[in-house]
Motif scaffolding. Sequence first.
Motif, PDB file in Angstrom:
ATOM      1  N   ASP A  29       0.823  -1.206   0.000  1.00  0.00           N
ATOM      2  CA  ASP A  29       0.000   0.000   0.000  1.00  0.00           C
ATOM      3  C   ASP A  29       0.863   1.265   0.000  1.00  0.00           C
ATOM      4  N   ILE A  30       0.189   2.407  -0.046  1.00  0.00           N
ATOM      5  CA  ILE A  30       0.887   3.699  -0.159  1.00  0.00           C
ATOM      6  C   ILE A  30       1.694   4.012   1.097  1.00  0.00           C
ATOM      7  N   LYS A  31       1.141   3.729   2.281  1.00  0.00           N
ATOM      8  CA  LYS A  31       1.914   3.968   3.511  1.00  0.00           C
ATOM      9  C   LYS A  31       3.170   3.099   3.529  1.00  0.00           C
ATOM     10  N   GLY A  32       3.060   1.901   2.988  1.00  0.00           N
ATOM     11  CA  GLY A  32       4.229   1.019   2.866  1.00  0.00           C
ATOM     12  C   GLY A  32       5.312   1.639   2.003  1.00  0.00           C
ATOM     13  N   ILE A  33       4.892   2.294   0.910  1.00  0.00           N
ATOM     14  CA  ILE A  33       5.855   2.991   0.043  1.00  0.00           C
ATOM     15  C   ILE A  33       6.536   4.116   0.828  1.00  0.00           C
ATOM     16  N   THR A  34       5.731   4.898   1.542  1.00  0.00           N
ATOM     17  CA  THR A  34       6.276   6.022   2.324  1.00  0.00           C
ATOM     18  C   THR A  34       7.317   5.520   3.324  1.00  0.00           C
ATOM     19  N   GLU A  35       7.010   4.401   3.985  1.00  0.00           N
ATOM     20  CA  GLU A  35       7.939   3.810   4.969  1.00  0.00           C
ATOM     21  C   GLU A  35       9.302   3.489   4.359  1.00  0.00           C
ATOM     22  N   LYS A  36       9.304   3.128   3.065  1.00  0.00           N
ATOM     23  CA  LYS A  36      10.538   2.634   2.432  1.00  0.00           C
ATOM     24  C   LYS A  36      11.218   3.657   1.515  1.00  0.00           C
ATOM     25  N   LEU A  37      10.757   4.903   1.537  1.00  0.00           N
ATOM     26  CA  LEU A  37      11.383   5.914   0.676  1.00  0.00           C
ATOM     27  C   LEU A  37      12.837   6.186   1.067  1.00  0.00           C
ATOM     28  N   GLU A  38      13.143   6.063   2.347  1.00  0.00           N
ATOM     29  CA  GLU A  38      14.539   6.264   2.797  1.00  0.00           C
ATOM     30  C   GLU A  38      15.460   5.211   2.167  1.00  0.00           C
ATOM     31  N   TYR A  39      14.947   3.988   2.065  1.00  0.00           N
ATOM     32  CA  TYR A  39      15.708   2.891   1.436  1.00  0.00           C
ATOM     33  C   TYR A  39      16.010   3.241  -0.026  1.00  0.00           C
ATOM     34  N   ILE A  40      14.979   3.749  -0.730  1.00  0.00           N
ATOM     35  CA  ILE A  40      15.133   4.103  -2.147  1.00  0.00           C
ATOM     36  C   ILE A  40      16.125   5.257  -2.286  1.00  0.00           C
ATOM     37  N   LYS A  41      16.035   6.213  -1.358  1.00  0.00           N
ATOM     38  CA  LYS A  41      16.967   7.346  -1.360  1.00  0.00           C
ATOM     39  C   LYS A  41      18.397   6.846  -1.140  1.00  0.00           C
ATOM     40  N   GLU A  42      18.561   5.882  -0.242  1.00  0.00           N
ATOM     41  CA  GLU A  42      19.900   5.340   0.027  1.00  0.00           C
ATOM     42  C   GLU A  42      20.491   4.673  -1.211  1.00  0.00           C
ATOM     43  N   LEU A  43      19.636   4.058  -2.018  1.00  0.00           N
ATOM     44  CA  LEU A  43      20.118   3.438  -3.255  1.00  0.00           C
ATOM     45  C   LEU A  43      20.741   4.488  -4.169  1.00  0.00           C
ATOM     46  N   GLY A  44      20.189   5.706  -4.134  1.00  0.00           N
ATOM     47  CA  GLY A  44      20.791   6.803  -4.903  1.00  0.00           C
ATOM     48  C   GLY A  44      20.004   7.246  -6.118  1.00  0.00           C
ATOM     49  N   VAL A  45      18.834   6.632  -6.350  1.00  0.00           N
ATOM     50  CA  VAL A  45      18.050   6.995  -7.533  1.00  0.00           C
ATOM     51  C   VAL A  45      17.448   8.391  -7.370  1.00  0.00           C
ATOM     52  N   ASP A  46      16.904   8.924  -8.488  1.00  0.00           N
ATOM     53  CA  ASP A  46      16.368  10.285  -8.504  1.00  0.00           C
ATOM     54  C   ASP A  46      14.845  10.314  -8.615  1.00  0.00           C
ATOM     55  N   VAL A  47      14.305   9.289  -9.258  1.00  0.00           N
ATOM     56  CA  VAL A  47      12.880   9.285  -9.609  1.00  0.00           C
ATOM     57  C   VAL A  47      12.258   7.963  -9.191  1.00  0.00           C
ATOM     58  N   VAL A  48      11.025   8.027  -8.670  1.00  0.00           N
ATOM     59  CA  VAL A  48      10.268   6.815  -8.343  1.00  0.00           C
ATOM     60  C   VAL A  48       9.055   6.758  -9.253  1.00  0.00           C
ATOM     61  N   TRP A  49       8.933   5.662 -10.001  1.00  0.00           N
ATOM     62  CA  TRP A  49       7.751   5.431 -10.836  1.00  0.00           C
ATOM     63  C   TRP A  49       6.843   4.466 -10.084  1.00  0.00           C
ATOM     64  N   ILE A  50       5.593   4.902  -9.866  1.00  0.00           N
ATOM     65  CA  ILE A  50       4.641   4.085  -9.112  1.00  0.00           C
ATOM     66  C   ILE A  50       3.591   3.520 -10.061  1.00  0.00           C
ATOM     67  N   SER A  51       3.523   2.198 -10.156  1.00  0.00           N
ATOM     68  CA  SER A  51       2.489   1.553 -10.967  1.00  0.00           C
ATOM     69  C   SER A  51       1.117   1.911 -10.390  1.00  0.00           C
ATOM     70  N   PRO A  52       0.024   1.708 -11.143  1.00  0.00           N
ATOM     71  CA  PRO A  52      -1.276   2.309 -10.790  1.00  0.00           C
ATOM     72  C   PRO A  52      -1.751   2.062  -9.361  1.00  0.00           C
ATOM     73  N   VAL A  53      -2.197   3.161  -8.743  1.00  0.00           N
ATOM     74  CA  VAL A  53      -2.818   3.091  -7.403  1.00  0.00           C
ATOM     75  C   VAL A  53      -4.241   3.657  -7.453  1.00  0.00           C
ATOM     76  N   TYR A  54      -4.745   3.884  -8.670  1.00  0.00           N
ATOM     77  CA  TYR A  54      -6.072   4.480  -8.836  1.00  0.00           C
ATOM     78  C   TYR A  54      -7.172   3.468  -8.493  1.00  0.00           C
ATOM     79  N   ASP A  55      -8.389   4.005  -8.321  1.00  0.00           N
ATOM     80  CA  ASP A  55      -9.532   3.133  -8.043  1.00  0.00           C
ATOM     81  C   ASP A  55      -9.732   2.173  -9.218  1.00  0.00           C
TER      82      ASP A  55
END
Length: 557
Positions: A29-55
Amino acid sequence: MKKKWWKESVVYQIYPRSFKDSNADGIGDIKGITEKLEYIKELGVDVVWISPVYDSPCDDNGYDISDYKAILKEFGTMEEFDTMLDTAHHLGLKVIMDLVVNHTSDEHRWFVESSKSKDNPYRDYYIWRTSKNGKEPNNWGASFGGSAWEYDEKTDMYYLHLFSRKQPDLNWENQKVRDEVFEMMDWWCQKGIDGFRMDVISMISKVQSFPDGELNGGLYGNGSPYYINGPRVHEYLQEMNQKVLSKYDLITVGEAAGVTIEEAIKYANENETELNMVFQFEHVSIGDGELGKWTTKRFDLQELKKVMTKWQTKLQGKAWNSLYLGNHDQPRSVSRFGNDKVEYREVSAKMLATCIHMMQGTPYIYQGEELGMTNAYFDKIEEYRDIETLNIYEELTSSGLISKEEMMKCIQARGRDNARTPMQWDDSEYAGFSTVKPWINVNKNYKRINAKEQLKRHDSVFRYYQKLIQLRKEYDIIPYGDYTLMEEDHKQIFAYKREYDNNKLLVILNFTDKEAQMSLPEEFMGKHVKCLISNYDRQVIQKNVVLMPYEALVLYI
């Protein structure tokens, strides 16, 4: 060549359903993504592409959208999305959304109205046709099996769906449809997102006579010549660019199945009249057989070199490449292009990463690729969840085109669920993805392959990716340098040279589990040559270099 931030960026793709479950329902879920953004930042990437979260009713895991401006409840709320976006921006990460506008869900308000009657104001939002000789309007097959047409008894007509019958195609010929799409895109841009990955965008324009497709031995005709890179696709994208994209500083990438070099130069031209770049599929289609991707055949290295080189050299100075080996629709890259046996998994994962990240273009990392996650190899069809896999299994085995045993091997090699098993965070039950049984089984190797273990180790796949990403930021030659293939006929080695502003890079990759020999060019001998990165601890560079199994070596002048 113009310098742009998105040319120098590295993108990380998240498949939300399988990334991190924060509320113990077995679904990411979205809160799960938020929890792991620090991990993604540590990897060093610049952009996060999120597959569909729409209704969405989730007939195709969210690629069937019922409301473009609402979040699917099992993923969270719009407030949680806004928090995630703010957190990402605070960390210096940009966020791009999946844009799925070739089709909607059949539960979208537009389609509910469209199917009510022939004179409904929304009727022309979709592609409706009458029967031809008592059959479907034409013989096109859908990408997920079966006919591309679904009969509607109420109005005695058929609607087109190039994917699932619950994914009716929008009629882009209708100006009102385009205006609705552009308004929705603008709404998300004003919310603060940083770009779009555009799902099957090369399919939005159809030849309006809807002719039959060639049968090619299958049950249905191949309609793709009439809807891939269709007659008005560039006109539509230029209109989208003028009305929305050009007003913001975005990164845009179009998924463009069937795209040619000539078409890619139009889609992703240097003048930025349409998109920044496209995903082409030629390299991930190597080895496809009579049943398309459903084969156990391995890729051919000579073919891979040829295809990758073609895209590198022919777009040079004219359009921008996207670089990837895996995503949510592909098997795990280390299983497909490397070697996922225990002794070679890490070294071959690093070699593949070097291959992609040292080329000209914007690299995309699919979640778990930075850990060297592998195919799942589920041995029962009941363990799979993907609509494409389940439909094709039924269609091909019941028609006698392939045995069930052989089909299972093809699914283990090429099925989309290989990429969709839960992200392996640690060695606790369910791999730290959730505290309850997930929507799809965790890969059995999670105790050995997980983020917690790799973050502790300086020589892990994760740390190697980190270094590759850092190098791209330090050396302009990596994003911008010209590309030349070396050792064209070598059966084991993929080698290429990059040149930019009097600097040179030589990338040497052994794609096999045997030692491989190569004679270095004279210019890459001597004290002035630096080894930028290697997946073996190589100290000595000699004229005749003997590469270890799956060794990657990058030399710089």
